[in-house]
Structures are given as C-alpha cells and as structure tokens.
Design a protein around this motif. Structure first.
Motif, mmCIF file in Angstrom:
data_model
loop_
_atom_site.group_PDB
_atom_site.id
_atom_site.type_symbol
_atom_site.label_atom_id
_atom_site.label_comp_id
_atom_site.label_asym_id
_atom_site.label_seq_id
_atom_site.Cartn_x
_atom_site.Cartn_y
_atom_site.Cartn_z
ATOM 1 N N VAL A 138 0.851 -1.195 0.000
ATOM 2 C CA VAL A 138 0.000 0.000 0.000
ATOM 3 C C VAL A 138 0.888 1.247 0.000
ATOM 4 N N ARG A 139 1.925 1.218 0.837
ATOM 5 C CA ARG A 139 2.833 2.374 0.890
ATOM 6 C C ARG A 139 3.495 2.583 -0.479
ATOM 7 N N ALA A 140 3.907 1.483 -1.116
ATOM 8 C CA ALA A 140 4.565 1.587 -2.426
ATOM 9 C C ALA A 140 3.611 2.180 -3.462
ATOM 10 N N ALA A 141 2.337 1.780 -3.392
ATOM 11 C CA ALA A 141 1.363 2.296 -4.364
ATOM 12 C C ALA A 141 1.150 3.792 -4.147
ATOM 13 N N PHE A 142 1.010 4.189 -2.883
ATOM 14 C CA PHE A 142 0.763 5.610 -2.588
ATOM 15 C C PHE A 142 1.990 6.458 -2.942
ATOM 16 N N GLU A 143 3.162 5.968 -2.550
ATOM 17 C CA GLU A 143 4.377 6.761 -2.794
ATOM 18 C C GLU A 143 4.825 6.683 -4.256
ATOM 19 N N GLY A 144 4.367 5.651 -4.972
ATOM 20 C CA GLY A 144 4.833 5.464 -6.347
ATOM 21 C C GLY A 144 3.937 6.074 -7.399
ATOM 22 N N ASP A 145 2.776 6.578 -6.996
ATOM 23 C CA ASP A 145 1.852 7.113 -8.000
ATOM 24 C C ASP A 145 1.428 8.520 -7.624
ATOM 25 N N PRO A 146 1.861 9.518 -8.406
ATOM 26 C CA PRO A 146 1.475 10.895 -8.088
ATOM 27 C C PRO A 146 -0.041 11.094 -8.110
ATOM 28 N N ALA A 147 -0.765 10.198 -8.789
ATOM 29 C CA ALA A 147 -2.222 10.352 -8.888
ATOM 30 C C ALA A 147 -2.942 9.833 -7.646
ATOM 31 N N LYS A 149 -4.195 9.918 -4.038
ATOM 32 C CA LYS A 149 -4.384 11.024 -3.075
ATOM 33 C C LYS A 149 -4.185 10.570 -1.635
ATOM 34 N N SER A 150 -4.336 9.267 -1.369
ATOM 35 C CA SER A 150 -4.153 8.772 0.005
ATOM 36 C C SER A 150 -3.873 7.271 -0.061
ATOM 37 N N PRO A 151 -3.229 6.715 0.996
ATOM 38 C CA PRO A 151 -3.039 5.259 1.021
ATOM 39 C C PRO A 151 -4.387 4.526 0.946
ATOM 40 N N GLY A 152 -5.403 5.086 1.611
ATOM 41 C CA GLY A 152 -6.728 4.452 1.621
ATOM 42 C C GLY A 152 -7.309 4.318 0.224
ATOM 43 N N GLU A 153 -7.044 5.323 -0.620
ATOM 44 C CA GLU A 153 -7.545 5.262 -1.995
ATOM 45 C C GLU A 153 -6.950 4.052 -2.718
ATOM 46 N N TYR A 158 -7.276 0.476 -6.037
ATOM 47 C CA TYR A 158 -6.214 0.158 -6.997
ATOM 48 C C TYR A 158 -6.165 -1.330 -7.362
ATOM 49 N N PRO A 159 -6.131 -1.625 -8.679
ATOM 50 C CA PRO A 159 -6.018 -3.023 -9.111
ATOM 51 C C PRO A 159 -4.771 -3.694 -8.549
ATOM 52 N N SER A 160 -3.693 -2.919 -8.387
ATOM 53 C CA SER A 160 -2.454 -3.493 -7.836
ATOM 54 C C SER A 160 -2.709 -4.084 -6.451
#
Ligand SMILES: CC(=O)OC[C@H](N)C(=O)O
Length: 318
Positions: A138-147, A149-153, A158-160
């Motif tokens: 989850v952290r990687a998805a949030f930190e890796g995607d500028p789009a 808006k939050s880890p919860g999103e 996210y399909p990932s």
C-alpha cells in the motif's frame, strides 16, 4: 386423459436427443473430461472461495472491507467471528482441493479431513505477516503514484492492491502445497484486474503495479523488494523444454529474477531465467532475454520524426 406437455415437434426430437446422450455417455467421449469426486468431496467452489477472500480482506483491512462500521472496541468480536467462518470455509475448500488432486492421480487421501483443518490453521497463523507485507505494498502504491491522493484510496480502488491481496493469500497457500485453490484465487484477481500473477511467483515487499491491465508474472519469477511494473509487462518463460517422451518439463525455474528496486515500464517483455540487476530501469516495449547488470537503463531505439505530416499522409496513400 391428461394432455401431453410436449408439442408433436418436441416429441419428434426426443430420439435424436437420446442419440446425443448415448454419444456423450460413451467412455471414449467422457474419459478425458470427467471428474469423479472422492470421499464425497465435489470440486472446490468458486463461490465459497470468493467468500473466503472477501472475509480475508475484511480481516486484513478492517473498515475498508466487510462491516463498514468497525470501531476499535468491537474489532476483536468482528475478527473472531470472521476468522471462525474463514477457518471452516477454507478447511472445506482445502479438503476439496486435496480430494481433487487425489482423484486426478488416483492417490489415497484417507487423511484429507485432518490435513485440511491443519493446513487451514497454518495458513491463518500467517495472516499477521501477510498483513504486514500488504501494508508495504500500500505504501509503495501511494508513494509510487502521483495520482494517488491517500493510502486508503489505493487500498479501496487500486487493481495493484486487489491483485496483491489475492496473490499474497494464494502464495501462502501455494507454499503450504495446497492443490488448485491458490490458482483459483489468482484467477479471481486476473478476471477482476487483468493482472495475471501465478501463485508460485515470489514477490518482495513494497511491490506496485501501476494501472496493471495485461501484466503477466510467471510461476518461477523471483522479484526483490521495491520493484514496480506498469501495464502490459510480461515476466515470462523463453522456452519450454521437453523430456525424452516429448512431454513438457514442469516446474523448472524459467522466469526472470528481478533484484531490488527494478522498474519495468509499460509493454516491456522480460523472458527466461535471467537476472535483472538492482535498480535497473527497463523502458516501455523493450524486449529483454539476457542478464542485465545493476543500475542499467534499457530503452527502445528512439522513434524517428517524419519530415512532415503532409508527406506521411501522401506516402500512406500512394
Ligand atoms: C508467464 C509465462 O511464461 O507463461 C508461459 C507458461 N505458462 C509458463 O509458465 O512457462
């Protein structure tokens, strides 16, 4: 006399239907496709396994999945009841998976009841570790995607994350040698997200697949921590060796090893038991079938610019 429920035309069709039934019941027709249940165990149920996964999602990410109004004071009660249901449902599906494979290979599976309960419990004992690793995804998805808006999103949308929840569950069951169930769970994620990860693939922490559609990760892939893939990436096998009888050799290491912090951009194809060194970046649509040293940047040849768009159209028409 009671009138027949069938029309004359329907009655005329009956002997022809009977001929179809005769053909389908002939051993030479059904032999290769018939599954005989063993010890009264039918095939695993995709519906029951979907419920297991939904319940596991609620146990792993309380509040995001399952009962919407979980408060900390009631978490233990929700969790205990949920785990109890998962234990029973999963034991039954593991039993069916075991009996399925025994029926396929004519094995004796007299201990299937005990085996399935023990295995389900061993899986449940791994849930805290599965949650810990998923939190890094989850952290990687949030930190890796500028789009994002939050880890919860990323957890909810996210399909990932959907693919990795399924994968990290399926991979633990695969490590416990549970037959067929891991593959069913992986294919659920594949249908939902378009991301096809074989349950055997070993994937390190902080893994993120952006967008995801069309990604394929093969059975014997080993992926280090902090790796990132984009849509349409294939981590696949290059060749399919056969034994002396001409049968495919199964289970040999044949997919790539990605060391830590490798990024593979959209549409790239990485094939064979090759090693992609730490920190490498593989550009979009690149085709790789050889080892790559750490820190490399692989890019496709630059596309050339046409002299003028008029000429392009004119050339195209001639
Ligand atoms: C991903 C991939 O290589 O697929 C090819 C084949 N299913 C295999 O596992 O070798």
């Amino acid at each position: 006399m009671k009138k027949s429920q069938f029309t004359p035309e329907e009655l005329q069709g009956m002997p022809q239907l009977e001929a179809v039934v005769d053909e389908l019941c002939a051993p030479e027709s059904y032999e290769a496709v018939y599954h005989q249940s063993l010890h009264g165990a039918p095939m695993p149920s995709t519906e029951a396994l979907a419920e297991v996964v939904e319940r596991l999602k609620a146990a792993l990410f309380p509040g995001y999945y399952g009962p919407a109004r979980v408060v900390l004071q009631s978490m233990r009660y929700h969790l205990s009841a949920n785990l109890d249901s998962i234990y029973r449902l999963l034991s039954e599906q593991i039993r069916r998976g075991g009996c399925f494979i025994c029926a396929e290979f004519a094995n004796d599976c007299t201990s299937c009841e005990r085996y399935s309960h023990e295995t389900a419990m061993r899986f449940l004992q791994r849930l805290p570790e599965i949650r810990r690793v998923l939190a890094t995804d989850v952290r990687a998805a949030f930190e890796g995607d500028p789009a994002a808006k939050s880890p919860g999103e990323t957890i909810f949308c996210y399909p990932s994350i959907t693919a990795m929840i399924h994968h990290r569950i399926a991979h633990e069951l695969y490590r416990l040698d549970v037959p067929i169930i891991p593959r069913i769970i992986s294919e659920m994620a594949h249908s939902k997200t378009g991301i096809d990860i074989h349950p055997g693939a070993q994937i390190g922490e902080e893994f993120f697949i952006d967008h995801g559609t069309g990604v394929v990760v093969g059975e014997t892939c080993i992926i280090g921590r902090g790796c990132r893939l984009y849509q349409g990436v294939t981590l696949g096998a290059l060749s399919f060796p056969k034994d002396g009888d001409g049968k495919l050799v199964k289970g040999t290491p044949r997919h790539p090893i990605l060391e830590d912090n490798v990024t593979v951009y959209a549409g790239a194809t990485v094939l064979g038991r090759i090693t992609i060194g730490t920190g490498t970046i593989i550009g979009g649509n690149v085709w790789v079938t050889h080892d790559v040293p750490a820190g490399s940047k692989l890019a496709q040849a630059r596309s050339s610019v046409a002299e003028s768009s008029d000429k392009m159209v004119a050339n195209g028409r001639r």
